[in-house]
Design a protein around this motif. Structure first.
Motif, PDB file in Angstrom:
ATOM      1  N   GLY A 113       0.978  -1.082  -0.065  1.00 43.87           N
ATOM      2  CA  GLY A 113      -0.015   0.012  -0.108  1.00 43.87           C
ATOM      3  C   GLY A 113       0.767   1.327  -0.149  1.00 43.87           C
ATOM      4  N   LEU A 114       2.050   1.147   0.710  1.00 39.19           N
ATOM      5  CA  LEU A 114       2.851   2.557   0.694  1.00 39.19           C
ATOM      6  C   LEU A 114       3.471   2.437  -0.481  1.00 39.19           C
ATOM      7  CD1 LEU A 114       4.290   1.767   4.351  1.00 39.19           C
ATOM      8  CD2 LEU A 114       2.456   3.723   3.645  1.00 39.19           C
ATOM      9  N   ALA A 115       3.962   1.506  -1.022  1.00 39.37           N
ATOM     10  CA  ALA A 115       4.549   1.572  -2.393  1.00 39.37           C
ATOM     11  C   ALA A 115       3.393   2.236  -3.333  1.00 39.37           C
ATOM     12  CB  ALA A 115       5.220   0.280  -2.944  1.00 39.37           C
ATOM     13  N   VAL A 116       2.327   1.725  -3.491  1.00 46.82           N
ATOM     14  CA  VAL A 116       1.309   2.200  -4.493  1.00 46.82           C
ATOM     15  C   VAL A 116       0.966   3.596  -3.927  1.00 46.82           C
ATOM     16  CG1 VAL A 116      -1.129   2.257  -5.147  1.00 46.82           C
ATOM     17  CG2 VAL A 116       0.161   0.163  -4.796  1.00 46.82           C
ATOM     18  N   LEU A 117       0.963   4.146  -2.763  1.00 52.65           N
ATOM     19  CA  LEU A 117       0.949   5.524  -2.483  1.00 52.65           C
ATOM     20  C   LEU A 117       1.998   6.547  -3.038  1.00 52.65           C
ATOM     21  CD1 LEU A 117      -0.573   5.310   1.179  1.00 52.65           C
ATOM     22  CD2 LEU A 117      -1.800   6.401  -0.817  1.00 52.65           C
ATOM     23  N   PHE A 118       3.288   6.006  -2.686  1.00 52.60           N
ATOM     24  CA  PHE A 118       4.478   6.744  -3.164  1.00 52.60           C
ATOM     25  C   PHE A 118       4.190   6.962  -4.560  1.00 52.60           C
ATOM     26  CE2 PHE A 118       8.558   6.969  -4.833  1.00 52.60           C
ATOM     27  CZ  PHE A 118       9.382   7.926  -4.284  1.00 52.60           C
ATOM     28  N   SER A 119       3.914   5.931  -5.436  1.00 55.27           N
ATOM     29  CA  SER A 119       4.022   5.813  -6.747  1.00 55.27           C
ATOM     30  C   SER A 119       2.552   6.755  -7.288  1.00 55.27           C
ATOM     31  CB  SER A 119       3.599   4.607  -7.619  1.00 55.27           C
ATOM     32  OG  SER A 119       4.533   3.565  -7.094  1.00 55.27           O
ATOM     33  N   ILE A 120       1.350   6.609  -6.728  1.00 56.71           N
ATOM     34  CA  ILE A 120       0.378   7.571  -7.026  1.00 56.71           C
ATOM     35  C   ILE A 120       1.031   9.141  -6.963  1.00 56.71           C
ATOM     36  CG2 ILE A 120      -1.920   8.244  -6.189  1.00 56.71           C
ATOM     37  CD1 ILE A 120      -1.823   6.020  -7.896  1.00 56.71           C
ATOM     38  N   GLY A 121       1.616   9.104  -5.724  1.00 56.80           N
ATOM     39  CA  GLY A 121       1.833  10.779  -5.381  1.00 56.80           C
ATOM     40  C   GLY A 121       2.737  11.337  -6.567  1.00 56.80           C
TER      41      GLY A 121
ATOM     42  N   LEU B 131      -6.580  11.766 -10.605  1.00 59.47           N
ATOM     43  CA  LEU B 131      -6.035  10.094 -10.199  1.00 59.47           C
ATOM     44  C   LEU B 131      -5.912   9.989  -8.923  1.00 59.47           C
ATOM     45  CD1 LEU B 131      -4.603   7.754 -11.351  1.00 59.47           C
ATOM     46  CD2 LEU B 131      -2.568   9.017 -11.479  1.00 59.47           C
ATOM     47  N   SER B 132      -5.292  10.775  -8.082  1.00 60.83           N
ATOM     48  CA  SER B 132      -4.944  10.669  -6.805  1.00 60.83           C
ATOM     49  C   SER B 132      -6.085  10.385  -5.728  1.00 60.83           C
ATOM     50  CB  SER B 132      -3.855  11.234  -6.235  1.00 60.83           C
ATOM     51  OG  SER B 132      -4.235  12.867  -6.241  1.00 60.83           O
ATOM     52  N   PHE B 133      -7.015  11.508  -6.013  1.00 58.57           N
ATOM     53  CA  PHE B 133      -8.162  11.455  -4.864  1.00 58.57           C
ATOM     54  C   PHE B 133      -8.948  10.085  -5.103  1.00 58.57           C
ATOM     55  CE2 PHE B 133     -12.787  12.964  -4.365  1.00 58.57           C
ATOM     56  CZ  PHE B 133     -12.518  13.007  -3.027  1.00 58.57           C
TER      57      PHE B 133
ATOM     58  N   ASN C 154      -5.174  14.016   0.425  1.00 60.58           N
ATOM     59  CA  ASN C 154      -4.690  14.075  -1.018  1.00 60.58           C
ATOM     60  C   ASN C 154      -4.010  15.658  -0.904  1.00 60.58           C
ATOM     61  OD1 ASN C 154      -4.412  13.550  -3.739  1.00 60.58           O
ATOM     62  ND2 ASN C 154      -5.896  15.509  -4.114  1.00 60.58           N
ATOM     63  N   ALA C 155      -4.767  16.615  -0.290  1.00 56.40           N
ATOM     64  CA  ALA C 155      -4.172  17.953  -0.363  1.00 56.40           C
ATOM     65  C   ALA C 155      -2.905  18.133   0.261  1.00 56.40           C
ATOM     66  CB  ALA C 155      -5.090  18.721   0.523  1.00 56.40           C
ATOM     67  N   LEU C 156      -2.667  17.465   1.472  1.00 58.65           N
ATOM     68  CA  LEU C 156      -1.442  17.183   1.869  1.00 58.65           C
ATOM     69  C   LEU C 156      -0.122  16.384   0.933  1.00 58.65           C
ATOM     70  CD1 LEU C 156       0.718  17.761   4.542  1.00 58.65           C
ATOM     71  CD2 LEU C 156      -0.089  15.449   5.286  1.00 58.65           C
ATOM     72  N   GLY C 157      -0.575  15.313   0.463  1.00 57.93           N
ATOM     73  CA  GLY C 157       0.419  14.759  -0.318  1.00 57.93           C
ATOM     74  C   GLY C 157       0.706  15.362  -1.605  1.00 57.93           C
TER      75      GLY C 157
ATOM     76  N   ALA D 282      -9.146  20.549  -6.929  1.00 58.69           N
ATOM     77  CA  ALA D 282      -8.696  20.045  -8.247  1.00 58.69           C
ATOM     78  C   ALA D 282      -9.232  21.170  -9.156  1.00 58.69           C
ATOM     79  CB  ALA D 282      -9.374  18.759  -8.406  1.00 58.69           C
ATOM     80  N   GLY D 283      -8.529  21.831 -10.217  1.00 60.03           N
ATOM     81  CA  GLY D 283      -8.803  22.883 -11.166  1.00 60.03           C
ATOM     82  C   GLY D 283      -8.880  24.146 -10.676  1.00 60.03           C
TER      83      GLY D 283
END
Length: 259
Positions: free
Chosen positions: A8-16, A32-34, A52-55, A159-160
């Motif tokens: 999960g952490l690896a996916v989160l890093f990749s998504i960020g 994509l991220s939200f 998402n805002a922090l990330g 977003a936007g």
């Protein structure tokens, strides 16, 4: 898949990283991220929005720093718009905190669709901005109010908001498109930073996922800035916008179908 597992952490890093790269090249990374935080990790919508805002905040820092050489040309606009930006971001974050979860779930598909639509019509907005450069059509007080409203939206969802600012700034700023982009990046950074700080203080952010996304966002923003010329931003913009529309429809079916 959980947000605190190694996968999960690896996916989160990749998504960020990917979302930050999309923001750097074409905009719309939150589309994509939200949804990924909601549908991939099962986060509640309000917590997903705050996380998402922090990330993604660090990714916007690099863009803002990249325009530091234009500060002298833009500081009078910054002075005009700083207060409504601060007030609006605080109000927007406060509104998110106070919004009932069911109500926020109800408006999320609308917000996603709005963000995706803004991304789809981004070229027209940029053309509008270019056509109005050096031709102020609204007064300073009107610009102040417009920025307050955009900042409220940015603090609430975000977003936007950059596309909104680009269109609004072109109505009163005299300067080049690069100077308008500089002000947009600086004020966007402030909105994200203020909202993120409030969300963290209120316990709305899932801190570990947010920090992992932030680390990915730094890398993604850096790599995108370095290699972005190899990517067709128009094709990426359209793909992200279509994905955003799909997510809005999916979320709408899931939310409204249960009413």
């Amino acid at each position: 898949m959980t947000a605190d597992s190694p996968i999960g952490l690896a996916v989160l890093f990749s998504i960020g990283a990917v979302a930050s790269a999309i923001n750097t090249v074409a905009g719309g990374g939150s589309l994509l991220s939200f949804p990924t935080l909601i549908f991939g990790f099962g986060l509640p919508s309000k917590e997903a929005n705050a996380t998402n805002a922090l990330g993604l905040w660090p990714g916007s820092l690099g863009g803002a720093l990249g325009f530091r050489n234009l500060y002298d040309q833009c500081k009078r606009h910054m002075k005009l718009l700083l207060l409504p930006t601060l007030l609006g971001s605080i109000l927007g974050a406060w509104l998110l905190i106070k919004t009932d979860k069911k109500l926020f779930d109800f408006v999320v598909p609308i917000l996603l669709l709005l963000a995706a639509t803004l991304l789809l019509i981004q070229p027209r907005i940029k053309k509008f901005a270019n056509d109005h450069l050096g031709k102020p059509t609204i007064s300073g007080p009107t610009a102040w109010i417009l920025q307050l409203l955009v900042a409220v939206y940015g603090g609430y969802f975000g977003a936007g908001m950059g596309i909104m600012m680009l269109a609004a700034f072109s109505l009163f700023m005299e300067g080049t498109i690069h100077e308008i982009n500089a002000v947009k990046n600086w004020l966007g950074l402030i909105i994200n930073a203020v909202a993120s700080a409030i969300f963290v203080a209120q316990g709305l952010v899932l801190f570990l996922p947010g920090c992992v996304m932030a680390a990915g966002a730094i890398l993604g923003g850096f790599l995108a800035g370095k290699y972005s010329q190899r990517v067709d931003p128009e094709k990426l913009r359209i793909a992200v916008a279509i994905y955003g529309v799909g997510m809005a429809l999916f979320y709408a079916i899931r939310t409204y179908g249960s009413l």
